[in-house]
Design an enzyme around this catalytic site. Structure first.
Site, PDB file in Angstrom:
ATOM      1  N   GLU A  34      10.437  -4.548  -3.338  1.00 37.77           N
ATOM      2  CA  GLU A  34       9.751  -3.375  -2.771  1.00 37.77           C
ATOM      3  C   GLU A  34      10.673  -2.165  -2.940  1.00 37.77           C
ATOM      4  OE1 GLU A  34       6.645  -2.461  -1.489  1.00 37.77           O
ATOM      5  OE2 GLU A  34       7.721  -0.551  -1.596  1.00 37.77           O
ATOM      6  N   GLY A  39       4.757  -3.001   3.173  1.00 36.90           N
ATOM      7  CA  GLY A  39       3.363  -2.901   3.626  1.00 36.90           C
ATOM      8  C   GLY A  39       2.562  -1.920   2.798  1.00 36.90           C
ATOM      9  N   GLY A  40       3.243  -1.115   1.981  1.00 37.44           N
ATOM     10  CA  GLY A  40       2.538  -0.270   1.012  1.00 37.44           C
ATOM     11  C   GLY A  40       1.683   0.819   1.621  1.00 37.44           C
ATOM     12  N   CYS A  42      -1.618   1.013   2.603  1.00 37.32           N
ATOM     13  CA  CYS A  42      -2.490   0.759   3.754  1.00 37.32           C
ATOM     14  C   CYS A  42      -1.714   0.910   5.056  1.00 37.32           C
ATOM     15  CB  CYS A  42      -3.084  -0.644   3.651  1.00 37.32           C
ATOM     16  SG  CYS A  42      -4.024  -1.121   5.105  1.00 37.32           S
ATOM     17  N   HIS A 441     -29.179  -7.584  23.227  1.00 37.07           N
ATOM     18  CA  HIS A 441     -29.693  -6.276  23.639  1.00 37.07           C
ATOM     19  C   HIS A 441     -28.720  -5.679  24.651  1.00 37.07           C
ATOM     20  CE1 HIS A 441     -32.401  -3.137  24.936  1.00 37.07           C
ATOM     21  NE2 HIS A 441     -32.150  -3.496  26.186  1.00 37.07           N
TER      22      HIS A 441
HETATM   23  C1  FAD Z   1      -5.502   8.009   3.136  1.00 35.75           C
HETATM   24  C2  FAD Z   1      -5.985   6.650   2.747  1.00 35.75           C
HETATM   25  C3  FAD Z   1      -6.817   5.951   3.595  1.00 35.75           C
HETATM   26  C4  FAD Z   1      -7.267   4.693   3.239  1.00 35.75           C
HETATM   27  N1  FAD Z   1      -8.098   4.034   4.096  1.00 35.75           N
HETATM   28  C5  FAD Z   1      -8.552   2.810   3.755  1.00 35.75           C
HETATM   29  C6  FAD Z   1      -9.379   2.082   4.640  1.00 35.75           C
HETATM   30  O1  FAD Z   1      -9.709   2.539   5.731  1.00 35.75           O
HETATM   31  N2  FAD Z   1      -9.791   0.843   4.270  1.00 35.75           N
HETATM   32  C7  FAD Z   1      -9.436   0.291   3.081  1.00 35.75           C
HETATM   33  O2  FAD Z   1      -9.831  -0.829   2.782  1.00 35.75           O
HETATM   34  N3  FAD Z   1      -8.656   0.972   2.210  1.00 35.75           N
HETATM   35  C8  FAD Z   1      -8.204   2.211   2.538  1.00 35.75           C
HETATM   36  N4  FAD Z   1      -7.379   2.868   1.678  1.00 35.75           N
HETATM   37  C9  FAD Z   1      -7.015   2.229   0.399  1.00 35.75           C
HETATM   38  C10 FAD Z   1      -5.904   1.201   0.625  1.00 35.75           C
HETATM   39  O3  FAD Z   1      -4.830   1.805   1.297  1.00 35.75           O
HETATM   40  C11 FAD Z   1      -5.441   0.659  -0.694  1.00 35.75           C
HETATM   41  O4  FAD Z   1      -6.557   0.211  -1.417  1.00 35.75           O
HETATM   42  C12 FAD Z   1      -4.509  -0.509  -0.486  1.00 35.75           C
HETATM   43  O5  FAD Z   1      -3.352  -0.114   0.206  1.00 35.75           O
HETATM   44  C13 FAD Z   1      -4.147  -1.065  -1.858  1.00 35.75           C
HETATM   45  O6  FAD Z   1      -3.127  -1.908  -1.717  1.00 35.75           O
HETATM   46  P1  FAD Z   1      -2.354  -2.517  -2.937  1.00 35.75           P
HETATM   47  O7  FAD Z   1      -2.207  -3.940  -2.557  1.00 35.75           O
HETATM   48  O8  FAD Z   1      -2.935  -2.201  -4.214  1.00 35.75           O
HETATM   49  O9  FAD Z   1      -0.910  -1.803  -2.909  1.00 35.75           O
HETATM   50  P2  FAD Z   1      -0.269  -0.673  -2.024  1.00 35.75           P
HETATM   51  O10 FAD Z   1      -0.665  -0.823  -0.607  1.00 35.75           O
HETATM   52  O11 FAD Z   1      -0.492   0.630  -2.645  1.00 35.75           O
HETATM   53  O12 FAD Z   1       1.266  -1.057  -2.104  1.00 35.75           O
HETATM   54  C14 FAD Z   1       1.978  -1.079  -3.297  1.00 35.75           C
HETATM   55  C15 FAD Z   1       3.440  -1.265  -2.992  1.00 35.75           C
HETATM   56  O13 FAD Z   1       4.154  -1.419  -4.213  1.00 35.75           O
HETATM   57  C16 FAD Z   1       5.376  -0.708  -4.158  1.00 35.75           C
HETATM   58  N5  FAD Z   1       5.781  -0.406  -5.530  1.00 35.75           N
HETATM   59  C17 FAD Z   1       5.145   0.384  -6.420  1.00 35.75           C
HETATM   60  N6  FAD Z   1       5.800   0.384  -7.603  1.00 35.75           N
HETATM   61  C18 FAD Z   1       6.881  -0.417  -7.441  1.00 35.75           C
HETATM   62  C19 FAD Z   1       7.951  -0.814  -8.287  1.00 35.75           C
HETATM   63  N7  FAD Z   1       8.016  -0.415  -9.559  1.00 35.75           N
HETATM   64  N8  FAD Z   1       8.901  -1.615  -7.775  1.00 35.75           N
HETATM   65  C20 FAD Z   1       8.843  -2.049  -6.501  1.00 35.75           C
HETATM   66  N9  FAD Z   1       7.848  -1.721  -5.651  1.00 35.75           N
HETATM   67  C21 FAD Z   1       6.875  -0.914  -6.120  1.00 35.75           C
HETATM   68  C22 FAD Z   1       5.003   0.526  -3.350  1.00 35.75           C
HETATM   69  O14 FAD Z   1       6.153   1.114  -2.775  1.00 35.75           O
HETATM   70  C23 FAD Z   1       4.064  -0.064  -2.301  1.00 35.75           C
HETATM   71  O15 FAD Z   1       4.772  -0.489  -1.153  1.00 35.75           O
HETATM   72  C24 FAD Z   1      -6.879   4.120   2.013  1.00 35.75           C
HETATM   73  C25 FAD Z   1      -6.028   4.812   1.148  1.00 35.75           C
HETATM   74  C26 FAD Z   1      -5.582   6.064   1.511  1.00 35.75           C
HETATM   75  C27 FAD Z   1      -4.656   6.774   0.583  1.00 35.75           C
END
Ligand code: FAD
Length: 459
Positions: A34, A39-40, A42, A441
C-alpha cells in the site's frame, strides 16, 4: 535479492485486503503493498467520509425543518465545520486502522508500504525491495480525473480527496460535474450553508439514469437552492481577487460563475499509469483500465485486476464482488463471472436513489417487451408521515416472464428497499412472489405490491 511469496496484492482497496486474508486461509504466503492510506478510496476519500458528512448535513437540514414537526429550536441552526470534520475523521480512522491492523496482525501477510511497480511479469519493486510471486492481484483503484481546462493549472481547486481536509464553510462552492460525487457534495455543502453551483456538461444530471429520474433529482436539489447549469461547457477557469471565475457556455449563452472554491468532480481515472504494467506485458484499454476477462484475469497468466482499475465497476460493492468472484473460482471450484452480476448502486443525496438493473432507456434500446409501474412518494404513507414525500418509484418488468428488469427508487429508504427487488432479480422470481408476501406496515416496501397492480405497457 528477491523476496519470494506465493501471492502479491498491490493496493488495499475494497478487494485486496479480503483476498489477502482468503489467500492466507488457504496457506499462501502473501505480500500486500500500500502506497498511501490503508483502505483506499472508499475508506479515506469516498464512501465512508462522504456518508458521514452527509449525515451531518442531514442533521442540519432536519433541524432547520424542525418547526414542520412541531419542534421548536430557538435561534438559527449553525453548523460547526470543525466538529463536522472531526466526526468524519473519527469514523474514517476506525476503518482505516481496522484495515491496517487486520493485515499487519495476520502472520501469513507481509505488509510493504510504498509505491509498487512491475519490473517483470512476476516481479514487483517497492521501496527498493524486489518481490516475486506466481500470482499477483492488482487493486490500485483510481483518482479524480482533472480535465485539461485552460487555466486549471494555475487555479486552486479541490477534489474528492483534498476536500476531506476542509474544516470551514466555503462561501460559494462551484462544482464541475453533475453526477454522483458532484451532487452528493453539492447537497451536503448547501445544507452546511454554502452557496452551491453545479456545472454539468451533459444536458442531464446523472446521465446514465432515465430523464424522469434526472429531472426529479434536479427539482429536489434546486428546491434547496442549488443552482444547476446543464448542457454547460466550461471554457476557462481563472483566479480573480482570491475567487475562482469559471467561464461557461450554457444553452448557447456565455456566462461567468464566480465562487470562493472550486470542486472538480468530472470523473475518475485508474491508477495504472505509473504501475510499470508494460514491464509485465499487461494490457490496458485506451483510458488506462486494465483489460480483464469475466473472471478478472489479465492477459498475463497469474495476474488479476480487481476494483475500479479494471473498468468493470466503479463502486465498493463491485470491487468487493470482484474479490468474491476470484476467491470462489480459485478456492471453491466455482465458475463465477462478472457478467452474472446485476448492476446496482445508490446515489446518496437526500432522499436517495436506489438503482437495480436496467433503466427504461436500456429496456427500450434492447427492444424488450416490458411493463412499467410508477408511484409518486406522495402516495406512500410512510413518506407522508415523515413529511418527506419527494421523489417517485419506478419498476419495469418483463411482459412475458413477469421478472423484474430494473428499478429506480428515488425517495426515502430507496437505497435500502431496492435491494429486496435486486434479490428477486437474482432469484429470477416473478413479481407475483412479492404480491403474495405479507409486508410490514407502515413501510415504503409495503407499497411495492400495489405498484404491480398498475403495470402499463412500455410504449
Ligand atoms: C467521493 C466518493 C464517494 C463515493 N461513494 C461511494 C458510495 O457511496 N458507494 C460505493 O459503492 N462507492 C462509492 N465510491 C466509489 C468507491 O470509493 C470506489 O469504487 C472503491 O473505493 C473502489 O475501490 P478499489 O478496490 O478499486 O480501490 P481503492 O479503494 O481506490 O484503493 C486503491 C488503493 O491502492 C493504492 N495504490 C494505488 N496505486 C498503488 C501502487 N502503485 N502501489 C501501492 N498501492 C497503490 C491506493 O493508495 C489505494 O489505497 C465513491 C467514490 C468517491 C470518490
Amino acid at each position: 535479492m528477491a523476496h519470494r511469496f506465493d501471492a502479491i496484492v498491490i493496493g488495499t482497496g475494497q478487494s485486496g485486503p479480503s483476498l489477502a486474508r482468503r489467500l492466507t486461509e488457504a496457506g499462501r504466503k502473501v505480500a500486500v503493498i500500500e502506497r498511501k492510506r490503508f483502505g483506499g478510496t472508499c475508506v479515506n476519500n469516498g464512501c465512508i467520509p462522504t456518508k458521514s458528512l452527509i449525515a451531518s448535513a442531514r442533521a442540519a437540514h432536519v433541524a432547520r425543518r424542525a418547526a414542520d414537526f412541531g419542534v421548536v429550536i430557538e435561534g438559527p441552526v449553525r453548523v460547526d465545520m470543525k466538529a463536522v470534520k472531526a466526526r468524519k475523521d473519527a469514523i474514517v480512522r476506525v476503518s482505516n486502522e481496522g484495515v491496517e491492523e487486520g493485515l499487519r496482525e495476520n502472520p501469513g501477510i507481509t505488509v510493504h508500504v510504498g509505491h509498487a511497480r512491475f519490473t517483470g511479469p512476476k516481479r514487483v519493486e517497492v521501496d527498493g525491495a524486489v518481490l516475486e510471486a506466481e500470482q499477483i492481484f492488482i487493486n490500485v483503484g483510481g483518482r479524480a480525473d482533472v480535465p485539461l481546462i485552460p487555466g486549471i493549472e494555475v487555479v486552486p481547486y479541490l477534489t474528492n480527496s483534498s476536500i476531506m481536509a476542509v474544516d470551514f464553510l466555503p462561501e460559494h462552492l462551484v462544482i464541475l460535474g453533475g453526477s454522483y460525487i458532484g451532487l452528493e457534495f453539492g447537497q451536503m455543502y448547501r445544507r452546511f450553508g454554502s452557496e452551491v453551483t453545479v456545472i454539468q456538461r451533459n444536458p442531464h444530471l446523472i446521465p446514465r439514469e432515465d430523464e424522469d429520474v434526472s429531472s426529479a433529482i434536479r427539482e429536489i436539489l434546486e428546491g434547496e437552492g442549488i443552482r444547476i447549469l446543464t448542457d454547460a461547457a466550461v471554457t476557462r477557469v481563472a483566479e480573480r481577487g482570491g475567487k475562482v471565475a469559471v467561464s461557461v457556455t450554457a444553452g448557447g449563452k456565455a456566462m461567468e460563475v464566480t465562487g470562493s472554491h472550486l470542486l472538480v468532480a468530472t470523473g475518475r481515472r485508474p491508477n495504472t499509469d505509473d504501475l510499470g504494467l508494460e514491464a509485465a506485458g499487461i494490457e490496458t484499454d485506451e483510458r488506462g483500465f486494465i483489460k480483464v476477462d469475466g473472471q478478472l484475469r489479465t492477459n498475463v497468466p497469474g495476474i488479476f485486476a480487481m476494483g475500479d482499475c479494471n473498468g468493470r465497476g466503479a463502486f465498493t460493492h463491485t470491487s468487493y464482488n470482484d474479490f468474491e468472484i476470484i476467491a470462489a473460482n480459485l478456492f471453491e471450484g466455482e465458475e463465477r463471472r462478472v457478467e452474472d452480476r446485476i448492476i446496482t448502486y445508490g446515489l446518496f443525496i437526500d432522499p436517495p436513489l436506489g438503482r437495480a438493473g436496467m433503466t427504461e432507456k436500456d429496456v427500450r434500446r434492447k427492444g424488450i417487451r416490458a411493463l412499467v409501474a410508477k408511484m409518486p412518494m406522495e402516495d406512500v404513507g410512510r413518506a407522508y408521515e415523515r413529511s418527506e414525500t419527494q421523489g417517485f418509484m419506478k419498476i419495469i418488468v418483463d411482459a412475458g416472464s413477469r421478472q423484474i428488469l430494473g428499478a429506480a427508487l428515488l425517495g426515502i429508504e430507496g437505497d435500502e428497499i431496492v435491494q429486496g427487488l435486486l434479490d428477486m432479480m437474482y432469484a429470477k422470481a416473478p413479481y407475483d412472489v412479492i404480491q403474495r408476501a405479507m409486508h410490514i406496515h407502515p413501510t415504503v416496501y409495503e407499497m411495492i405490491p400495489y405498484m404491480f397492480e398498475d403495470l402499463q405497457p412500455l410504449e
